[in-house]
Design an enzyme around this catalytic site. Structure first.
Site, mmCIF file in Angstrom:
data_model
loop_
_atom_site.group_PDB
_atom_site.id
_atom_site.type_symbol
_atom_site.label_atom_id
_atom_site.label_comp_id
_atom_site.label_asym_id
_atom_site.label_seq_id
_atom_site.Cartn_x
_atom_site.Cartn_y
_atom_site.Cartn_z
ATOM 1 N N TYR A 46 0.835 -1.203 0.000
ATOM 2 C CA TYR A 46 0.000 0.000 0.000
ATOM 3 C C TYR A 46 0.872 1.256 0.000
ATOM 4 O O TYR A 46 0.655 2.171 -0.790
ATOM 5 C CB TYR A 46 -0.930 0.001 1.218
ATOM 6 C CG TYR A 46 -1.717 1.276 1.368
ATOM 7 C CD1 TYR A 46 -2.852 1.497 0.591
ATOM 8 C CD2 TYR A 46 -1.330 2.256 2.268
ATOM 9 C CE1 TYR A 46 -3.579 2.666 0.711
ATOM 10 C CE2 TYR A 46 -2.044 3.433 2.393
ATOM 11 C CZ TYR A 46 -3.169 3.626 1.617
ATOM 12 O OH TYR A 46 -3.879 4.791 1.733
ATOM 13 N N CYS A 47 1.853 1.306 0.883
ATOM 14 C CA CYS A 47 2.743 2.472 0.972
ATOM 15 C C CYS A 47 3.519 2.669 -0.334
ATOM 16 O O CYS A 47 3.641 3.790 -0.826
ATOM 17 C CB CYS A 47 3.711 2.324 2.138
ATOM 18 S SG CYS A 47 2.915 2.386 3.754
#
Length: 106
Positions: A12-13
């Site tokens: 996600y990051c």
């Protein structure tokens, strides 16, 4: 999302950081053209995805979050953290904190 955090949020990051970089690159490429690009980095805004999380801190309701995003787009800001409070200062602090302290905000 643009700051690495421990746990299962690495993909996600990385994807959020990649989208931010892509947006900034497009904005630079089309700075004098007819296309305007605004990179929006939303904090926790109530949605179908976040509604299932009982541990999401500092979440704003959907209307407040959407209003902040529309305002940033209409002002044609280059980069906008929305809603501004508390996420703009928090994102700056998170870039400086060791990962063990950023986990609670992930």
């Amino acid at each position: 999302g643009n700051t690495g955090v421990p746990g299962g949020k690495a993909a996600y990051c990385a994807s959020k950081a990649g989208m931010t970089s892509l947006g900034e690159s497009l904005r630079a490429e089309y700075d004098k053209g007819p296309i305007r690009v605004t990179v929006i980095e939303p904090g926790y805004i109530e949605s179908e995805m976040t509604a299932k999380s009982a541990t999401t801190m500092l979440m704003v309701d959907n209307e407040t979050g959407v209003r902040a995003m529309v305002e940033a787009i209409e002002k044609e800001k280059g980069r906008a953290v929305v809603p501004r409070w508390p996420w703009a200062p928090l994102t700056q602090v998170m870039r400086l904190l060791p990962p063990k302290y950023t986990k609670r905000f992930a």
